[in-house]
Design a protein around this motif. Sequence first.
Motif, PDB file in Angstrom:
ATOM      1  N   LEU A 312      71.035  52.328  65.337  1.00  0.00           N
ATOM      2  CA  LEU A 312      72.144  52.792  66.184  1.00  0.00           C
ATOM      3  C   LEU A 312      73.404  52.142  65.651  1.00  0.00           C
ATOM      4  CD1 LEU A 312      70.475  52.232  69.691  1.00  0.00           C
ATOM      5  CD2 LEU A 312      70.514  54.341  68.342  1.00  0.00           C
ATOM      6  N   THR A 313      74.178  52.901  64.927  1.00  0.00           N
ATOM      7  CA  THR A 313      75.303  52.315  64.196  1.00  0.00           C
ATOM      8  C   THR A 313      76.246  51.556  65.127  1.00  0.00           C
ATOM      9  OG1 THR A 313      75.146  54.168  62.682  1.00  0.00           O
ATOM     10  CG2 THR A 313      77.126  52.816  62.533  1.00  0.00           C
TER      11      THR A 313
ATOM     12  N   TYR B  57      71.759  56.748  63.490  1.00  0.00           N
ATOM     13  CA  TYR B  57      72.015  57.542  64.694  1.00  0.00           C
ATOM     14  C   TYR B  57      73.464  57.321  65.096  1.00  0.00           C
ATOM     15  CZ  TYR B  57      66.891  57.744  65.087  1.00  0.00           C
ATOM     16  OH  TYR B  57      65.565  57.950  64.857  1.00  0.00           O
ATOM     17  N   ASP B  58      74.319  58.250  64.748  1.00  0.00           N
ATOM     18  CA  ASP B  58      75.727  58.116  65.114  1.00  0.00           C
ATOM     19  C   ASP B  58      76.428  59.467  65.025  1.00  0.00           C
ATOM     20  OD1 ASP B  58      76.359  58.533  62.368  1.00  0.00           O
ATOM     21  OD2 ASP B  58      76.303  56.375  61.988  1.00  0.00           O
ATOM     22  N   GLU B  59      77.720  59.457  65.201  1.00  0.00           N
ATOM     23  CA  GLU B  59      78.494  60.710  65.252  1.00  0.00           C
ATOM     24  C   GLU B  59      78.489  61.448  63.906  1.00  0.00           C
ATOM     25  OE1 GLU B  59      79.788  61.836  68.047  1.00  0.00           O
ATOM     26  OE2 GLU B  59      79.899  60.080  69.346  1.00  0.00           O
ATOM     27  N   GLY B  60      78.032  60.770  62.860  1.00  0.00           N
ATOM     28  CA  GLY B  60      77.986  61.401  61.544  1.00  0.00           C
ATOM     29  C   GLY B  60      76.717  62.205  61.289  1.00  0.00           C
ATOM     30  N   GLY B  68      72.056  72.841  72.452  1.00  0.00           N
ATOM     31  CA  GLY B  68      72.490  71.749  73.327  1.00  0.00           C
ATOM     32  C   GLY B  68      72.362  70.379  72.698  1.00  0.00           C
ATOM     33  N   ARG B  69      72.013  70.348  71.421  1.00  0.00           N
ATOM     34  CA  ARG B  69      71.839  69.051  70.755  1.00  0.00           C
ATOM     35  C   ARG B  69      73.134  68.615  70.072  1.00  0.00           C
ATOM     36  NH1 ARG B  69      66.366  70.906  67.662  1.00  0.00           N
ATOM     37  NH2 ARG B  69      65.071  71.235  69.511  1.00  0.00           N
ATOM     38  N   HIS B  70      73.641  67.477  70.478  1.00  0.00           N
ATOM     39  CA  HIS B  70      74.827  66.900  69.846  1.00  0.00           C
ATOM     40  C   HIS B  70      74.423  65.624  69.116  1.00  0.00           C
ATOM     41  CE1 HIS B  70      74.868  63.886  73.045  1.00  0.00           C
ATOM     42  NE2 HIS B  70      74.738  64.861  73.926  1.00  0.00           N
ATOM     43  N   ASN B  71      75.293  65.101  68.300  1.00  0.00           N
ATOM     44  CA  ASN B  71      74.995  63.828  67.651  1.00  0.00           C
ATOM     45  C   ASN B  71      75.051  62.692  68.666  1.00  0.00           C
ATOM     46  OD1 ASN B  71      74.534  64.631  64.908  1.00  0.00           O
ATOM     47  ND2 ASN B  71      76.691  65.226  64.853  1.00  0.00           N
ATOM     48  N   PRO B  72      74.387  61.588  68.379  1.00  0.00           N
ATOM     49  CA  PRO B  72      74.355  60.477  69.335  1.00  0.00           C
ATOM     50  C   PRO B  72      75.749  59.916  69.617  1.00  0.00           C
ATOM     51  CG  PRO B  72      72.655  60.211  67.649  1.00  0.00           C
ATOM     52  CD  PRO B  72      73.532  61.339  67.194  1.00  0.00           C
ATOM     53  N   HIS B  73      76.005  59.650  70.894  1.00  0.00           N
ATOM     54  CA  HIS B  73      77.237  58.993  71.310  1.00  0.00           C
ATOM     55  C   HIS B  73      76.899  57.559  71.728  1.00  0.00           C
ATOM     56  CE1 HIS B  73      78.754  63.022  71.452  1.00  0.00           C
ATOM     57  NE2 HIS B  73      78.316  63.320  72.648  1.00  0.00           N
ATOM     58  N   LEU B  74      77.764  56.620  71.391  1.00  0.00           N
ATOM     59  CA  LEU B  74      77.610  55.231  71.836  1.00  0.00           C
ATOM     60  C   LEU B  74      78.870  54.856  72.610  1.00  0.00           C
ATOM     61  CD1 LEU B  74      75.603  52.774  71.416  1.00  0.00           C
ATOM     62  CD2 LEU B  74      77.227  51.997  69.685  1.00  0.00           C
ATOM     63  N   TYR B  75      78.693  54.527  73.881  1.00  0.00           N
ATOM     64  CA  TYR B  75      79.830  54.175  74.723  1.00  0.00           C
ATOM     65  C   TYR B  75      79.737  52.695  75.128  1.00  0.00           C
ATOM     66  CZ  TYR B  75      80.133  59.286  75.235  1.00  0.00           C
ATOM     67  OH  TYR B  75      80.206  60.639  75.012  1.00  0.00           O
ATOM     68  N   GLN B  76      80.884  52.067  75.321  1.00  0.00           N
ATOM     69  CA  GLN B  76      80.894  50.624  75.580  1.00  0.00           C
ATOM     70  C   GLN B  76      80.947  50.290  77.068  1.00  0.00           C
ATOM     71  OE1 GLN B  76      82.460  52.068  72.845  1.00  0.00           O
ATOM     72  NE2 GLN B  76      80.708  51.192  71.821  1.00  0.00           N
ATOM     73  N   LEU B  77      80.154  49.302  77.446  1.00  0.00           N
ATOM     74  CA  LEU B  77      80.188  48.764  78.806  1.00  0.00           C
ATOM     75  C   LEU B  77      81.040  47.505  78.875  1.00  0.00           C
ATOM     76  CD1 LEU B  77      76.413  49.199  79.621  1.00  0.00           C
ATOM     77  CD2 LEU B  77      78.302  50.443  80.663  1.00  0.00           C
ATOM     78  N   ALA B  78      81.100  46.785  77.774  1.00  0.00           N
ATOM     79  CA  ALA B  78      81.893  45.558  77.669  1.00  0.00           C
ATOM     80  C   ALA B  78      82.218  45.437  76.196  1.00  0.00           C
ATOM     81  CB  ALA B  78      81.096  44.343  78.141  1.00  0.00           C
ATOM     82  N   TYR B 111      79.227  41.928  74.290  1.00  0.00           N
ATOM     83  CA  TYR B 111      79.459  43.312  73.895  1.00  0.00           C
ATOM     84  C   TYR B 111      78.238  44.093  74.339  1.00  0.00           C
ATOM     85  CZ  TYR B 111      79.693  47.378  70.793  1.00  0.00           C
ATOM     86  OH  TYR B 111      79.714  48.651  70.289  1.00  0.00           O
ATOM     87  N   ASP B 112      78.448  45.253  74.958  1.00  0.00           N
ATOM     88  CA  ASP B 112      77.325  45.987  75.525  1.00  0.00           C
ATOM     89  C   ASP B 112      77.636  47.482  75.495  1.00  0.00           C
ATOM     90  OD1 ASP B 112      74.862  46.293  76.695  1.00  0.00           O
ATOM     91  OD2 ASP B 112      75.368  45.246  78.537  1.00  0.00           O
ATOM     92  N   ASP B 113      76.599  48.311  75.441  1.00  0.00           N
ATOM     93  CA  ASP B 113      76.862  49.739  75.260  1.00  0.00           C
ATOM     94  C   ASP B 113      75.761  50.636  75.813  1.00  0.00           C
ATOM     95  OD1 ASP B 113      75.165  48.879  73.198  1.00  0.00           O
ATOM     96  OD2 ASP B 113      76.725  49.048  71.677  1.00  0.00           O
ATOM     97  N   VAL B 114      76.071  51.916  75.853  1.00  0.00           N
ATOM     98  CA  VAL B 114      75.195  52.960  76.384  1.00  0.00           C
ATOM     99  C   VAL B 114      75.029  54.037  75.326  1.00  0.00           C
ATOM    100  CG1 VAL B 114      75.006  54.803  78.118  1.00  0.00           C
ATOM    101  CG2 VAL B 114      75.921  52.585  78.764  1.00  0.00           C
ATOM    102  N   LEU B 115      73.820  54.525  75.196  1.00  0.00           N
ATOM    103  CA  LEU B 115      73.502  55.558  74.220  1.00  0.00           C
ATOM    104  C   LEU B 115      73.282  56.890  74.939  1.00  0.00           C
ATOM    105  CD1 LEU B 115      72.537  56.191  71.235  1.00  0.00           C
ATOM    106  CD2 LEU B 115      70.250  55.605  72.039  1.00  0.00           C
ATOM    107  N   VAL B 116      73.926  57.951  74.466  1.00  0.00           N
ATOM    108  CA  VAL B 116      73.682  59.300  74.979  1.00  0.00           C
ATOM    109  C   VAL B 116      73.230  60.140  73.787  1.00  0.00           C
ATOM    110  CG1 VAL B 116      74.643  61.311  76.154  1.00  0.00           C
ATOM    111  CG2 VAL B 116      75.458  59.022  76.738  1.00  0.00           C
ATOM    112  N   MET B 117      71.999  60.590  73.832  1.00  0.00           N
ATOM    113  CA  MET B 117      71.383  61.093  72.613  1.00  0.00           C
ATOM    114  C   MET B 117      70.293  62.122  72.905  1.00  0.00           C
ATOM    115  SD  MET B 117      69.404  58.602  70.012  1.00  0.00           S
ATOM    116  CE  MET B 117      68.525  59.254  68.617  1.00  0.00           C
ATOM    117  N   PRO B 118      70.469  63.343  72.430  1.00  0.00           N
ATOM    118  CA  PRO B 118      69.345  64.284  72.503  1.00  0.00           C
ATOM    119  C   PRO B 118      68.159  63.708  71.721  1.00  0.00           C
ATOM    120  CG  PRO B 118      71.389  65.445  72.004  1.00  0.00           C
ATOM    121  CD  PRO B 118      71.681  63.966  71.861  1.00  0.00           C
TER     122      PRO B 118
END
Lengths: 326, 326, 326, 326
Positions: A312-313, B57-60, B68-78, B111-118
């Motif tokens: 997970l990049t 696994y990233d936007e690339g 309905g399949r998009h590339n993985p998104h990584l969003y930050q919690l902190a 540092y913390d994050d959330v993964l949204v991924m088909p």
Amino acid sequence: MTDDLALLEDYIQRCSNWGRWGAEDHLGTVNLITPEKVREAARLVRTGKTISLTMPYDEGGPQTGNLGRHNPHLYQLASGPGYLTGEQQSVETPTMTKWRESSGQPANALYDDVLVMPTQSGTQWDALCHIFWRGQMYNGYSAADAGTGGSRTNGVQHYTGKIITRGVFVDVAEHRGVDSLEPGDAITVDELEKCLAAKKLEIRTGDALIVRTGFMAARRGKWQDYAGGPAPGLSLHTAPWIREHDIAAVATDTWGVEVRPNEIDCWQPFHVVCLTHTGLAIGEIWDLDGLSEDCKADGVYEFMLSASPLPLTGASGSPVSAVAIK
Amino acid sequence: MTDDLALLEDYIQRCSNWGRWGAEDHLGTVNLITPEKVREAARLVRTGKTISLTMPYDEGGPQTGNLGRHNPHLYQLASGPGYLTGEQQSVETPTMTKWRESSGQPANALYDDVLVMPTQSGTQWDALCHIFWRGQMYNGYSAADAGTGGSRTNGVQHYTGKIITRGVFVDVAEHRGVDSLEPGDAITVDELEKCLAAKKLEIRTGDALIVRTGFMAARRGKWQDYAGGPAPGLSLHTAPWIREHDIAAVATDTWGVEVRPNEIDCWQPFHVVCLTHTGLAIGEIWDLDGLSEDCKADGVYEFMLSASPLPLTGASGSPVSAVAIK
Amino acid sequence: MTDDLALLEDYIQRCSNWGRWGAEDHLGTVNLITPEKVREAARLVRTGKTISLTMPYDEGGPQTGNLGRHNPHLYQLASGPGYLTGEQQSVETPTMTKWRESSGQPANALYDDVLVMPTQSGTQWDALCHIFWRGQMYNGYSAADAGTGGSRTNGVQHYTGKIITRGVFVDVAEHRGVDSLEPGDAITVDELEKCLAAKKLEIRTGDALIVRTGFMAARRGKWQDYAGGPAPGLSLHTAPWIREHDIAAVATDTWGVEVRPNEIDCWQPFHVVCLTHTGLAIGEIWDLDGLSEDCKADGVYEFMLSASPLPLTGASGSPVSAVAIK
Amino acid sequence: MTDDLALLEDYIQRCSNWGRWGAEDHLGTVNLITPEKVREAARLVRTGKTISLTMPYDEGGPQTGNLGRHNPHLYQLASGPGYLTGEQQSVETPTMTKWRESSGQPANALYDDVLVMPTQSGTQWDALCHIFWRGQMYNGYSAADAGTGGSRTNGVQHYTGKIITRGVFVDVAEHRGVDSLEPGDAITVDELEKCLAAKKLEIRTGDALIVRTGFMAARRGKWQDYAGGPAPGLSLHTAPWIREHDIAAVATDTWGVEVRPNEIDCWQPFHVVCLTHTGLAIGEIWDLDGLSEDCKADGVYEFMLSASPLPLTGASGSPVSAVAIK
């Protein structure tokens, strides 16, 4: 309080690996897992039995929303019921349409879904970008690197393909003869060494030390404050021992590896010393109950550990399908 | 068209494993990975080199939103920048507050994050609930099981801890002497056997067959219709050969393993036969370019494959950190 | 039990609007909001005061994860702290780069975010596809329409631009002289009529009836089982009265409008009758405390209600920024 | 280049409203929408016709993933097909179970879903925390406020309940007699004034100026680079005119209101001047084609605009169900 800070700074100095593997390093102690170490691990495979150390990722997990972490959600993009009631004719071809028209039933279709999951919500490895100290991450990278879009340094993807090593299992709950250690119970160097000695095991450079407290077994399904509350765990004072033995990874069946409440007046001081400075791979929320049963049965407490996280990049951690191969 | 359906039904009949491992089975050919098979795999570890077969696994990634399949998104919690500019004082303790007040800088944070991924967006295993035929999944379970909340049968979590076996690598692009096969190029049984013979390898019960077309290398970073468009891949007509050899898993560097456009008038017929009926573990979007380089260099095309998916309860597939251990 | 079902079926028959506005209708009672009704509403604007009836959408909401509904999450795509610590130079132009180099500070940048939100998690309108009865939705559409990708019929987007009408406020808590009604307290036709009479108001065709129980005020911030637990609310037996008066919409400050525990042996029978059969627009989790204060102060309990939901194609409901304009 | 910066700084100085409504203000020009303004708006309601200015929020939107913005996703928590094939018996009560057993069909159930949506992905208002200049937001708040968890200042929730005012429609495409302006076409003060004069309209303090370029009509469904590419729009040089007339809000049918490529060597200079300094409410991706048709038909280009955004705590913007009421 002054003493707490002095102690922490002493441990940081004694345990730091900053610069040891170069200024560009993002791996920390995972560097200690050499090809020889992988061969050593493979030689531990005797029966061919495999045991998963990962708990299910679903709504039944331990998270409460604290720190923004919720349990994993799985949402559907295409469903079996939808197919049965008339959706998804888009994947039909003429032959299959003809077939459907004659049989009154559609031919083929798919089930598909999306995962929404905090990277730290279940069994996982912390990345070396997960914790900061005085503005920096492991190896001196600036905390500024860990922004939106993923951390530009120390992301969890650096671990991918690399955490395959000898696993050494220390079942502290079994050693104490209890179902579970209690919140606040600190596991010391002395106890770790006694557990190892009892199984006639030594810890070696590059090993993964897998420590079971029994706390997941005690809380499973009725988690309460398992995620972030008081918990048994490693004492901060094990940090120099971990560094001296050049252990590559430590994982436990608790939320945060280290004992809580924290032993000194600092939030997660074991992380500050071991993750940020030693560059230790830290595994949390591992499910060690099946392994415990198996080891009690066969008396073998070492194995090949295969536990490569997802690439997970830039992520702060990653779910991992960790497997003990015996 | 009638012939297409007749052919498909013939293959289904010849290749089906429904009932073979009992009416409650959710594993299919992964049952063929026995402890002996795991030992066989471990014996293939000679140098201790590890090679990841998973792409980032990233936007690339290759997804376009199709199905309905998009590339993985990584969003930050902190975030690190947030910490540096004054957030996250909540994790401070009195000592650390004192320290911050004297030094003008906060002490520790995360540092913390959330993964949204088909689940099917990158390197993955299909689960046996992923494809339906005439209202059913592998082993006769109803498609109705695969609804909201995850499939009650054949979910990908059943694979967890179990896909560790001998990997056999067939680099068709290398064999043909091309950078990449072209869209529409079907890989036949004859070609598979010639590739194996050229490396003096035999395929055995329980093996994972890893097939490289070069198509990921050809499209990487400029993906176009890599996800779902015309592609090289296995011919439908390899299905009986796969079933006869009792292969446990097949993975390729393409979106969907099988050649596209489909060879008969049915959507993804290889999946219908091999996944739904044989119960074959199918791996897609695997990154085999590093493995190709390595095998060319050392001439060794077999290895220990460790590729346990995440236990995503009820999911149609799972990202996987697949590793070749040589 | 037989009586319960007989009662329900009697109410369904008496209250149904299926077919009233044609076989293709997706609006139900919102059809009753005519241009004349909009003009009537606008004429109620006297002081120009506006009062929001929507509670904040954030992590402090009432959801517990029950039914898969969590509170809204807001994740960042680009942040201010990131900008201040060196991110986002990509939006720089040469002039701005020069400026940054001379001043030591970047010039401009943006803050951006993503919302992850169950459509029923906060103040919302139910869509007419939200509830099924005997396989059907409002107006006889099949429940099969409401699958993955959004409902093909009765989606909430049909309401967009159309819910602007006379709002009539019934503050039952004020009328009873209590802070809040208690869980299980059913509001009857008799009580509604007394409340209206006390304010010298009549209910008219196409009105939106806004009913306050005080239960949100009682639970705000310490929500407990506000979402889905026992609650005060409308009695099922108000359904014929609502239908006879051709009310267009009903909204309350509770999770589900109707009293809970349910009065008969059926899950949410008011929804079954009024939403599925009458085609009534139902608003839930509305924040009516500010409105209550204002109406007590000026004695005016009718107003222009502007409450158009988002056009979320095929959704089961929508957050709404509802405003009372007086 | 020096001139560009000088011009920008001149406009900033001339157009700034920092401090005008106090040091704690988060509303900017929305302060200009007074109760009198709301009454003025309500008086414009003559026929009772309502026209939505919001485009559908779904996968068919204009986003390409640029800046991390994707089109809205809608995922199901409970579905109609699932209900029809046996799910959701959990909401059954004994009577309904008996009924199902006798009729062979379940009684009632629900359809429910989750929205995943960048706040700037469709028709929206920018919040005043959306754009930074030299480290600050509107009214001098630090960009540091806009971190994880939502901005602590200038969040879009401050607009909730407050954007109800006189809308004045300037249909530039109609005025020029073209279907759409072209990318790069800048709309000047002179052209705005001629459009207004042609309809005998004056712009007044607190108005919302709604400007149509026709660019959405030209690109709808084949969006290409609509989101972020070259586009027609307001000239930067309209900023002083907007400020002098004390306009409360400006919205257009383009991605970013201002003409692109930008007229000076700065990214989105109109935003820097008008949003960050004037504190102007900026609406983007508004769907003005229905309004255009209606205004051509009745010749009335002013109306009551009801466009209150969702109270998304701390968000950089919000979807909005904007309605013109005539």
